[in-house]
Design a protein around this motif. Structure first.
Motif, short mmCIF file in Angstrom:
data_model
loop_
_atom_site.label_atom_id
_atom_site.label_comp_id
_atom_site.label_asym_id
_atom_site.label_seq_id
_atom_site.Cartn_x
_atom_site.Cartn_y
_atom_site.Cartn_z
N PHE A 13 0.83 -1.21 0.00
CA PHE A 13 0.00 0.00 0.00
C PHE A 13 0.87 1.27 0.00
CE2 PHE A 13 -1.93 2.95 3.32
CZ PHE A 13 -2.42 3.84 2.38
N PRO A 14 1.87 1.39 0.89
CA PRO A 14 2.73 2.57 0.79
C PRO A 14 3.46 2.67 -0.55
CG PRO A 14 3.07 1.45 2.90
CD PRO A 14 2.20 0.55 2.07
N VAL A 15 3.71 1.53 -1.18
CA VAL A 15 4.37 1.55 -2.49
C VAL A 15 3.43 2.19 -3.53
CG1 VAL A 15 5.40 0.12 -4.32
CG2 VAL A 15 5.76 -0.47 -1.91
N ALA A 16 2.13 1.92 -3.39
CA ALA A 16 1.15 2.54 -4.29
C ALA A 16 1.18 4.06 -4.09
CB ALA A 16 -0.25 1.99 -4.01
N LEU A 17 1.23 4.50 -2.85
CA LEU A 17 1.30 5.95 -2.59
C LEU A 17 2.57 6.54 -3.19
CD1 LEU A 17 0.20 6.18 1.18
CD2 LEU A 17 -1.20 6.46 -0.87
N GLU A 18 3.65 5.82 -3.03
CA GLU A 18 4.94 6.32 -3.52
C GLU A 18 4.97 6.36 -5.06
OE1 GLU A 18 7.29 7.93 -2.40
OE2 GLU A 18 9.04 7.52 -3.63
N GLY A 19 4.41 5.34 -5.69
CA GLY A 19 4.35 5.32 -7.15
C GLY A 19 3.55 6.52 -7.67
N ALA A 20 2.44 6.80 -7.00
CA ALA A 20 1.60 7.93 -7.42
C ALA A 20 2.31 9.26 -7.20
CB ALA A 20 0.27 7.89 -6.66
N LEU A 21 2.99 9.38 -6.08
CA LEU A 21 3.70 10.64 -5.81
C LEU A 21 4.80 10.87 -6.86
CD1 LEU A 21 4.31 13.14 -4.04
CD2 LEU A 21 5.76 11.69 -2.62
N LYS A 22 5.56 9.79 -7.16
CA LYS A 22 6.63 9.92 -8.17
C LYS A 22 6.05 10.43 -9.49
CE LYS A 22 9.33 9.94 -6.17
NZ LYS A 22 9.65 9.68 -4.82
N LEU A 23 4.93 9.81 -9.91
CA LEU A 23 4.36 10.20 -11.19
C LEU A 23 3.89 11.64 -11.17
CD1 LEU A 23 3.70 8.99 -14.03
CD2 LEU A 23 1.34 8.82 -13.23
N LYS A 24 3.17 12.04 -10.13
CA LYS A 24 2.64 13.41 -10.16
C LYS A 24 3.73 14.45 -10.05
CE LYS A 24 0.42 12.47 -5.87
NZ LYS A 24 -0.87 12.25 -5.24
N GLU A 25 4.76 14.20 -9.25
CA GLU A 25 5.73 15.27 -9.08
C GLU A 25 6.61 15.50 -10.29
OE1 GLU A 25 8.48 15.09 -5.76
OE2 GLU A 25 8.75 12.96 -5.98
N ILE A 26 6.89 14.46 -11.07
CA ILE A 26 7.77 14.72 -12.21
C ILE A 26 7.08 14.75 -13.58
CG2 ILE A 26 9.91 13.98 -11.06
CD1 ILE A 26 9.74 11.41 -12.72
N SER A 27 5.89 14.13 -13.69
CA SER A 27 5.24 14.14 -15.02
C SER A 27 4.04 15.08 -15.05
CB SER A 27 4.77 12.74 -15.40
OG SER A 27 3.60 12.43 -14.66
N TYR A 28 3.62 15.55 -13.87
CA TYR A 28 2.45 16.44 -13.71
C TYR A 28 1.14 15.76 -14.13
CZ TYR A 28 6.56 19.49 -14.02
OH TYR A 28 7.80 20.02 -13.89
N ILE A 29 1.17 14.41 -14.14
CA ILE A 29 -0.09 13.69 -14.35
C ILE A 29 -0.73 13.49 -12.98
CG2 ILE A 29 -1.14 11.49 -15.07
CD1 ILE A 29 1.16 11.14 -17.04
N HIS A 30 -2.01 13.72 -12.90
CA HIS A 30 -2.69 13.52 -11.62
C HIS A 30 -2.72 12.02 -11.30
CE1 HIS A 30 -6.50 12.62 -9.41
NE2 HIS A 30 -5.74 13.22 -8.52
N ALA A 31 -2.26 11.66 -10.13
CA ALA A 31 -2.23 10.24 -9.73
C ALA A 31 -2.61 10.11 -8.27
CB ALA A 31 -0.84 9.66 -9.97
N GLU A 32 -3.37 9.06 -8.00
CA GLU A 32 -3.79 8.80 -6.62
C GLU A 32 -3.33 7.42 -6.21
OE1 GLU A 32 -5.85 10.52 -4.53
OE2 GLU A 32 -6.62 12.07 -5.87
N GLY A 33 -2.87 7.27 -5.00
CA GLY A 33 -2.57 5.95 -4.46
C GLY A 33 -3.60 5.60 -3.41
N TYR A 34 -4.02 4.35 -3.41
CA TYR A 34 -5.04 3.90 -2.46
C TYR A 34 -4.73 2.50 -1.98
CZ TYR A 34 -8.96 7.19 -2.55
OH TYR A 34 -9.78 8.26 -2.36
N PRO A 35 -5.18 2.14 -0.78
CA PRO A 35 -5.14 0.72 -0.44
C PRO A 35 -6.18 0.03 -1.33
CG PRO A 35 -5.83 2.06 1.46
CD PRO A 35 -5.78 2.97 0.27
#
Ligand code: M6R
Length: 366
Positions: free
Chosen positions: A234-256
Motif C-alpha cells: 500500500f505505501p508503495v502505491a502511494l509512492e508510485g503515485a507521488l513519483k508520477l505526479k511530481e515529475i510528469s504532472y499527471i494527476h495520480a492517486e494511491g489507495y489501499p
C-alpha cells in the motif's frame, strides 16, 4: 557527473543496488548472524521497551514510515503511529513517557519534520533520526540516529534515499525484535539473509527497463492514474503515485486496494489506467479480485507481479515481474519499476525530471 545517464534521477535509480548494499555494510553480517547499529546504541533500551513508536516525516519519507509501521508491528510487536510532521506539530499530540519518536528525512532539513521533533523533545520524548545527510539539522537535533548512507541525492524525486530508509528501518525493527524476543533466532537469521539478497533483486528489476519504456509510451498521454496495493505494497502505491505526479504532472492517486470499492471505483473507465502492485503475499487473492473488478469496468491495468505468476498475466494488460522476497522487504523491490515508469513517462512528456516545477529538494519552509 551523471555517470553517463541522461538525468540524475535515472542514475540514482540505478545506484540503488549499491546504495542498499552500502547502507548495510559494516552493520549486517548474515553469515555471522550479527546486526550492529552503533548509531542508536545509547537509546536502544528505550526502543526495546517503547510503549509506542511515533514516526514523523513528510512526502516519500512518510511513505517509508508507513512501511516501517508494518515492520515494527510484525517483527517487534510495538504499536506504531505514522504522522505527517506538519499535522503532528500543529496539534496538541499526546506524547507519553515511554514513547519513542523516529524522524525520517533524506535532507535532514525539512522544516516541518524539524518542528515536530522539537515539539516531541520538549515533551520529553526520545527522538531518533533516520537521515541521509550527515551533520544535517535533523541529524543534530536527534538524540541518536542511523544514517542511510545512500550518497548525495540530486534529483528532486526521491528514489535511492527511499530504499535506503526502508533498509535502515528494517534493520532497526529486526534488531529491536531480536532484543524483545518477538522473532525466533531462526526467523531473525532468515531475515538477515534475505536482506542481504535485496541489492541483487533490485538489480534484477533494471532488466525491466525496456518493457517499462514501451508501457510508458502507451500511457504517457493519460490524464489520471490510480495506484493500488495492499499490506506492505500500500505505501508503495502511494509512492508510485507521488513519483508520477511530481515529475510528469499527471494527476495520480494511491489507495489501499480494498478502499477502491468505497469510492475510487467510480472513476474507473478506459481513460483511467490503474497500476496494481500485486506480488505474491498474504493479500494476493484479494488484490486479484480488485484487478478483475477494474477489468470488468473497462479499465486498463499494469500490474507488478512476482516472477512466475501465472494467473495475473491472463487478466492484465501489462505485467512487470519482480523477484520474490518476503512481504516486509518487497517494497524495496516493487517500488523500482514504479520509479522507472514515472521517469520514462516524464521524459516522454518533455518534463524536467530532475527539477520539476514548483518543487525544491529540501522543503525548508513551513
Ligand atoms: O528531505 P526529506 O526526506 O525530509 O523530504 C521530505 C519530502 O519533501 C520529500 O520526500 C518529497 O516528497 C520528495 N520530493 C518526494 O520525491
Amino acid at each position: 557527473e551523471k555517470g553517463g545517464f541522461e538525468h540524475f534521477m535515472l542514475k540514482e535509480i540505478y545506484e540503488q543496488e549499491r546504495s542498499i548494499f552500502d547502507c548495510m555494510r559494516g552493520r549486517l553480517n548474515a553469515e555471522a548472524g550479527t546486526l550492529t547499529l552503533g548509531g542508536i546504541h545509547h537509546y536502544q533500551e528505550h526502543l526495546i521497551n517503547a510503549n509506542r513508536i511515533i514516526i514523523v516525516a513528510c512526502g516519500t519519507s512518510w511513505h517509508a514510515g508507513l512501511v516501517a509501521e508494518y515492520m515494527f508491528e510484525e517483527f517487534a510487536r510495538i504499536p506504531v503511529e505514522v504522522e505527517y510532521a506538519s499535522e503532528f506539530r500543529y496539534r496538541n499530540p499526546v506524547i507519553n513517557k515511554g514513547d519513542v519518536v523516529i524522524a525520517i528525512s533524506q535532507s535532514g532539513e525539512t522544516a516541518d519534520t524539524l518542528a515536530a521533533m522539537e515539539l516531541a523533545k520538549s515533551q520529553g520524548a526520545i527522538v531518533l533520526g533516520v537521515c541521509n545527510v550527515v551533520g544535517s539539522s535533523i541529524a543534530r537535533l536527534s538524540h541518536e540516529g542511523v544514517y542511510t548512507h545512500a550518497g548525495p541525492e540530486i534529483g528532486v524525486a526521491s528514489t535511492k534515499a527511499f530504499t535506503a530508509q526502508l533498509t535502515v528501518l528494517a534493520m532497526i525493527a529486526l534488531k529491536t525484535a531480536w532484543h524483545r524476543k518477538t522473532l525466533s533466532e531462526a526467523r531473525f537469521l532468515e531475515y538477515l539473509c534475505e536482506l542481504e539478497r535485496i541489492p541483487a533483486k533490485v538489480a534484477k528489476c533494471f532488466e525491466l527497463n525496456d518493457k517499462i519504456t514501451v508501457i510508458s509510451e502507451l500511457f504517457k498521454d493519460a490524464r489520471n492514474f490510480l495506484y493500488l496495493g495492499r499490506g506492505y505494497n500500500f505505501p508503495v502505491a502511494l509512492e508510485g503515485a507521488l513519483k508520477l505526479k511530481e515529475i510528469s504532472y499527471i494527476h495520480a492517486e494511491g489507495y489501499p486496494a480494498a478502499e477502491m470499492k468505497h469510492g475510487p471505483i467510480a472513476l474507473i473507465d478506459e481513460e483511467m489506467p490503474v497500476v496494481f502492485i500485486a506480488t505474491r503475499d498474504s493479500s494476493y487473492d484479494k488484490v486479484v479480485s480488485n484487478i478483475q473488478e477494474v477489468k470488468a469496468r473497462g479499465g486498463r491495468v499494469i500490474v507488478v507481479v512476482t516472477k512466475g505468476d501465472a494467473l495475473i498475466p491472463k487478466m492484465a494488460d501489462f505485467v512487470v515481474e519482480v523477484p520474490k522476497t518476503c512481504d516486509a522487504f518487497m517494497p524495496m523491490v516493487s517500488v523500482v519499476p514504479l520509479q522507472l515508469l514515472s521517469y520514462h513517462i516524464a521524459v516522454m512528456r518533455g518534463c524536467n525530471v530532475d527539477q520539476p516545477r514548483n518543487l525544491a529538494k529540501s522543503v525548508t519552509v513551513e
